[in-house]
Design a protein around this motif. Structure first.
Motif, PDB file in Angstrom:
ATOM      1  N   GLU A 234       0.837  -1.209   0.000  1.00 27.07           N
ATOM      2  CA  GLU A 234       0.000   0.000   0.000  1.00 27.07           C
ATOM      3  C   GLU A 234       0.872   1.260   0.000  1.00 27.07           C
ATOM      4  OE1 GLU A 234      -3.576   2.108   2.635  1.00 27.07           O
ATOM      5  OE2 GLU A 234      -2.823   0.119   3.176  1.00 27.07           O
ATOM      6  N   GLY A 235       0.560   2.168  -0.937  1.00 25.60           N
ATOM      7  CA  GLY A 235       1.282   3.438  -1.029  1.00 25.60           C
ATOM      8  C   GLY A 235       2.444   3.420  -2.002  1.00 25.60           C
ATOM      9  N   VAL A 236       2.782   2.263  -2.576  1.00 26.69           N
ATOM     10  CA  VAL A 236       3.912   2.171  -3.505  1.00 26.69           C
ATOM     11  C   VAL A 236       3.461   2.515  -4.920  1.00 26.69           C
ATOM     12  CG1 VAL A 236       5.593   0.628  -4.572  1.00 26.69           C
ATOM     13  CG2 VAL A 236       5.159   0.484  -2.118  1.00 26.69           C
ATOM     14  N   LEU A 237       4.191   3.435  -5.561  1.00 26.30           N
ATOM     15  CA  LEU A 237       3.894   3.834  -6.935  1.00 26.30           C
ATOM     16  C   LEU A 237       4.783   3.113  -7.950  1.00 26.30           C
ATOM     17  CD1 LEU A 237       3.586   7.712  -6.467  1.00 26.30           C
ATOM     18  CD2 LEU A 237       1.714   6.091  -6.827  1.00 26.30           C
ATOM     19  N   ASP A 238       6.058   2.955  -7.589  1.00 22.35           N
ATOM     20  CA  ASP A 238       6.993   2.335  -8.535  1.00 22.35           C
ATOM     21  C   ASP A 238       8.179   1.746  -7.767  1.00 22.35           C
ATOM     22  OD1 ASP A 238       8.067   1.552 -10.965  1.00 22.35           O
ATOM     23  OD2 ASP A 238       9.156   3.443 -11.250  1.00 22.35           O
ATOM     24  N   VAL A 239       8.798   0.745  -8.390  1.00 17.79           N
ATOM     25  CA  VAL A 239      10.007   0.136  -7.856  1.00 17.79           C
ATOM     26  C   VAL A 239      11.040   0.154  -8.979  1.00 17.79           C
ATOM     27  CG1 VAL A 239      11.071  -1.945  -6.923  1.00 17.79           C
ATOM     28  CG2 VAL A 239       8.727  -1.356  -6.274  1.00 17.79           C
ATOM     29  N   HIS A 240      12.219   0.705  -8.710  1.00 19.10           N
ATOM     30  CA  HIS A 240      13.242   0.776  -9.756  1.00 19.10           C
ATOM     31  C   HIS A 240      14.632   0.596  -9.153  1.00 19.10           C
ATOM     32  CE1 HIS A 240      14.131   5.059  -8.648  1.00 19.10           C
ATOM     33  NE2 HIS A 240      12.848   5.045  -8.301  1.00 19.10           N
ATOM     34  N   ILE A 244      19.708  -7.627  -7.010  1.00 17.58           N
ATOM     35  CA  ILE A 244      19.864  -8.750  -6.082  1.00 17.58           C
ATOM     36  C   ILE A 244      21.116  -9.506  -6.528  1.00 17.58           C
ATOM     37  CG2 ILE A 244      18.744 -10.734  -4.988  1.00 17.58           C
ATOM     38  CD1 ILE A 244      16.086  -9.732  -6.224  1.00 17.58           C
ATOM     39  N   TRP A 245      22.055  -9.700  -5.623  1.00 16.14           N
ATOM     40  CA  TRP A 245      23.285 -10.391  -5.996  1.00 16.14           C
ATOM     41  C   TRP A 245      23.829 -11.192  -4.820  1.00 16.14           C
ATOM     42  CZ3 TRP A 245      22.960  -5.484  -4.354  1.00 16.14           C
ATOM     43  CH2 TRP A 245      23.947  -4.965  -3.502  1.00 16.14           C
ATOM     44  N   THR A 246      24.875 -11.927  -5.088  1.00 12.87           N
ATOM     45  CA  THR A 246      25.450 -12.839  -4.097  1.00 12.87           C
ATOM     46  C   THR A 246      26.894 -12.457  -3.794  1.00 12.87           C
ATOM     47  OG1 THR A 246      24.061 -14.653  -4.900  1.00 12.87           O
ATOM     48  CG2 THR A 246      25.992 -15.267  -3.593  1.00 12.87           C
ATOM     49  N   ILE A 247      27.229 -12.383  -2.500  1.00 13.96           N
ATOM     50  CA  ILE A 247      28.607 -12.165  -2.087  1.00 13.96           C
ATOM     51  C   ILE A 247      29.341 -13.502  -2.061  1.00 13.96           C
ATOM     52  CG2 ILE A 247      30.119 -11.460  -0.182  1.00 13.96           C
ATOM     53  CD1 ILE A 247      28.872  -9.149  -1.642  1.00 13.96           C
ATOM     54  N   THR A 248      28.750 -14.481  -1.377  1.00 11.89           N
ATOM     55  CA  THR A 248      29.236 -15.852  -1.375  1.00 11.89           C
ATOM     56  C   THR A 248      28.032 -16.757  -1.163  1.00 11.89           C
ATOM     57  OG1 THR A 248      30.883 -17.368  -0.462  1.00 11.89           O
ATOM     58  CG2 THR A 248      29.705 -15.994   1.113  1.00 11.89           C
ATOM     59  N   SER A 249      28.202 -18.039  -1.337  1.00 14.91           N
ATOM     60  CA  SER A 249      27.074 -18.965  -1.213  1.00 14.91           C
ATOM     61  C   SER A 249      26.369 -18.785   0.129  1.00 14.91           C
ATOM     62  CB  SER A 249      27.562 -20.405  -1.360  1.00 14.91           C
ATOM     63  OG  SER A 249      28.173 -20.591  -2.608  1.00 14.91           O
ATOM     64  N   GLY A 250      25.047 -18.567   0.069  1.00 15.29           N
ATOM     65  CA  GLY A 250      24.267 -18.402   1.285  1.00 15.29           C
ATOM     66  C   GLY A 250      24.222 -16.981   1.812  1.00 15.29           C
ATOM     67  N   LEU A 251      24.862 -16.026   1.108  1.00 12.69           N
ATOM     68  CA  LEU A 251      24.884 -14.636   1.572  1.00 12.69           C
ATOM     69  C   LEU A 251      24.511 -13.721   0.406  1.00 12.69           C
ATOM     70  CD1 LEU A 251      25.468 -12.901   4.063  1.00 12.69           C
ATOM     71  CD2 LEU A 251      27.844 -12.751   3.324  1.00 12.69           C
ATOM     72  N   ASN A 252      23.202 -13.447   0.279  1.00 15.21           N
ATOM     73  CA  ASN A 252      22.681 -12.609  -0.798  1.00 15.21           C
ATOM     74  C   ASN A 252      22.389 -11.200  -0.297  1.00 15.21           C
ATOM     75  OD1 ASN A 252      22.679 -14.844  -2.556  1.00 15.21           O
ATOM     76  ND2 ASN A 252      20.654 -15.468  -1.854  1.00 15.21           N
ATOM     77  N   LEU A 253      22.478 -10.230  -1.209  1.00 12.52           N
ATOM     78  CA  LEU A 253      22.212  -8.826  -0.887  1.00 12.52           C
ATOM     79  C   LEU A 253      21.128  -8.274  -1.801  1.00 12.52           C
ATOM     80  CD1 LEU A 253      25.075  -9.328   0.410  1.00 12.52           C
ATOM     81  CD2 LEU A 253      25.521  -6.912   0.017  1.00 12.52           C
ATOM     82  N   PHE A 254      20.450  -7.222  -1.325  1.00 12.69           N
ATOM     83  CA  PHE A 254      19.318  -6.654  -2.056  1.00 12.69           C
ATOM     84  C   PHE A 254      19.332  -5.135  -1.917  1.00 12.69           C
ATOM     85  CE2 PHE A 254      15.086  -4.930  -2.272  1.00 12.69           C
ATOM     86  CZ  PHE A 254      14.420  -5.657  -3.236  1.00 12.69           C
ATOM     87  N   THR A 255      19.128  -4.425  -3.029  1.00 12.13           N
ATOM     88  CA  THR A 255      18.925  -2.976  -2.983  1.00 12.13           C
ATOM     89  C   THR A 255      17.837  -2.586  -3.977  1.00 12.13           C
ATOM     90  OG1 THR A 255      20.571  -2.477  -4.702  1.00 12.13           O
ATOM     91  CG2 THR A 255      21.360  -2.527  -2.428  1.00 12.13           C
ATOM     92  N   CYS A 256      17.122  -1.503  -3.686  1.00 15.70           N
ATOM     93  CA  CYS A 256      16.153  -0.964  -4.632  1.00 15.70           C
ATOM     94  C   CYS A 256      15.706   0.427  -4.187  1.00 15.70           C
ATOM     95  CB  CYS A 256      14.944  -1.882  -4.806  1.00 15.70           C
ATOM     96  SG  CYS A 256      13.735  -1.789  -3.465  1.00 15.70           S
ATOM     97  N   HIS A 257      15.072   1.152  -5.101  1.00 11.10           N
ATOM     98  CA  HIS A 257      14.426   2.423  -4.796  1.00 11.10           C
ATOM     99  C   HIS A 257      12.910   2.198  -4.911  1.00 11.10           C
ATOM    100  CE1 HIS A 257      18.040   5.228  -5.822  1.00 11.10           C
ATOM    101  NE2 HIS A 257      18.454   4.059  -5.378  1.00 11.10           N
ATOM    102  N   ILE A 258      12.155   2.748  -3.975  1.00 10.38           N
ATOM    103  CA  ILE A 258      10.703   2.613  -4.004  1.00 10.38           C
ATOM    104  C   ILE A 258      10.076   4.009  -3.990  1.00 10.38           C
ATOM    105  CG2 ILE A 258       8.653   1.776  -2.783  1.00 10.38           C
ATOM    106  CD1 ILE A 258      10.279  -0.523  -1.703  1.00 10.38           C
ATOM    107  N   ASP A 259       9.297   4.317  -5.036  1.00 13.43           N
ATOM    108  CA  ASP A 259       8.559   5.573  -5.083  1.00 13.43           C
ATOM    109  C   ASP A 259       7.223   5.374  -4.390  1.00 13.43           C
ATOM    110  OD1 ASP A 259      10.623   6.583  -6.566  1.00 13.43           O
ATOM    111  OD2 ASP A 259       9.619   6.336  -8.502  1.00 13.43           O
ATOM    112  N   VAL A 260       6.863   6.300  -3.494  1.00  8.84           N
ATOM    113  CA  VAL A 260       5.603   6.195  -2.746  1.00  8.84           C
ATOM    114  C   VAL A 260       4.773   7.463  -2.922  1.00  8.84           C
ATOM    115  CG1 VAL A 260       6.602   4.634  -1.032  1.00  8.84           C
ATOM    116  CG2 VAL A 260       6.654   7.096  -0.631  1.00  8.84           C
ATOM    117  N   THR A 261       3.512   7.381  -2.568  1.00  7.12           N
ATOM    118  CA  THR A 261       2.615   8.537  -2.660  1.00  7.12           C
ATOM    119  C   THR A 261       2.973   9.568  -1.588  1.00  7.12           C
ATOM    120  OG1 THR A 261       1.022   7.507  -1.158  1.00  7.12           O
ATOM    121  CG2 THR A 261       0.748   7.065  -3.514  1.00  7.12           C
ATOM    122  N   VAL A 262       2.447  10.764  -1.751  1.00  9.14           N
ATOM    123  CA  VAL A 262       2.699  11.841  -0.789  1.00  9.14           C
ATOM    124  C   VAL A 262       2.168  11.465   0.581  1.00  9.14           C
ATOM    125  CG1 VAL A 262       2.207  14.265  -0.218  1.00  9.14           C
ATOM    126  CG2 VAL A 262       2.658  13.607  -2.597  1.00  9.14           C
TER     127      VAL A 262
END
Length: 302
Positions: A234-240, A244-262
């Protein structure tokens, strides 16, 4: 508390991997010496090829062991992710050495097709049987104590040992054919078949390790589905700029930008997004930037 539990599990798995590698390394190095001198004594390419592969395995197991040691070093200001990636580099090197060993076996086999030498099948059979028993023990130790499915470094080491076991089986079959039918061509023919099996496993390790080194999305995570679920918050307009990537087996990382309503509460959206990433992707290390319509930044290249 959950993060502490997962960290303990991660460290416990690494301790099991280290113990298994030490045992497998000792077994493999001992049999490598036996098969090499046995191959010279019996004039068997299958045994020499297998000992050469076991030399590769000894090095690869030692590399995998050193990778665990390096990965255990603390992060620093210059190495903010620590040394975990060293395990993936080692897996890539192990995969590449499997290709080199297979190429050497095929090259030697081709020469023996034209000039098949005399091979002492009985001795060859006995030494290969000892090698198979040792390889089986190493494989059992790794499979029982190490994460050979989820950890690419351990899988590459395990596949080296399995390749050795296949080489020993090939040498046994060749020894039987030479003893029963005096068919010396069995030695190079079976060596080539073993080399092809080694190449098959090497390709999978190389492909997966290169995928991680290129910051590819983990195969177990569907990035478009993650984006779709984030958009349903709820409130999310866009995701850009989702990565998602892996540093080593079993250790994943995640980043993103989320646009939301006012009207959206950024902290609530952030909490919902972090929970979704954790529950659906199993990722603890997530960095999410929440942006409202007035937020302006330059377009990103990746």
């Amino acid at each position: 508390m959950g993060h502490h539990h997962e960290h303990n599990h991660f460290e416990a798995a690494r301790a099991g991997n280290k113990k298994a590698l030490v045992l497998a390394l000792a077994i493999t190095a001992g049999i490598m010496v036996l098969e090499f001198f046995g191959g010279l004594f019996t004039n068997s390419l299958a045994l020499i090829a297998d000992s050469g592969h076991m030399l590769s395995d000894t090095v690869s197991l030692a590399l995998s062991l050193s990778a665990i040691w390096f990965a255990g070093k603390a992060a620093s200001a210059k190495k903010t992710y620590g040394y975990f990636r060293f395990e993936i580099i080692t897996a890539f090197i192990n995969g590449a050495t499997l290709f080199v060993i297979a190429g050497f076996i095929v090259y030697e086999a081709i020469e023996r097709f034209y000039e098949p030498p005399e091979v002492q099948g009985g001795w060859m059979l006995m030494i290969a049987a000892i090698g198979l028993a040792a390889n089986g023990l190493s494989a059992w130790v790794l499979n029982r104590n190490a994460d050979v499915q989820g950890n690419l470094n351990m899988k590459s080491a395990y596949m080296h040992v399995i390749g050795d076991a296949l080489g020993s089986v090939g040498a046994i079959v060749a020894g039987l054919l030479i003893l029963l039918f005096d068919w010396t061509l069995a030695d190079p023919i079976i060596s080539v078949l073993v080399a092809l099996l080694i190449l098959r496993s090497a390709w999978g390790i190389l492909r997966n390790s290169l995928h991680i080194l290129m910051e590819g999305t983990p195969h177990t995570i569907d990035a478009p589905e993650v984006k779709k679920r984030l958009l349903e918050i709820e409130g999310v307009l866009d995701v850009h700029d989702l990565h998602i990537w892996t540093i080593t087996s079993g250790l994943n990382l995640f980043t993103c930008h989320i646009d939301v309503t006012v009207e959206a509460d950024e902290q609530i959206v952030l909490q919902d997004a972090l929970k979704l990433v954790h529950d659906y992707c199993g990722i603890e290390h997530a960095t999410i930037q929440i942006e409202k319509p007035e937020t302006v930044h330059h377009s990103l290249e990746v």
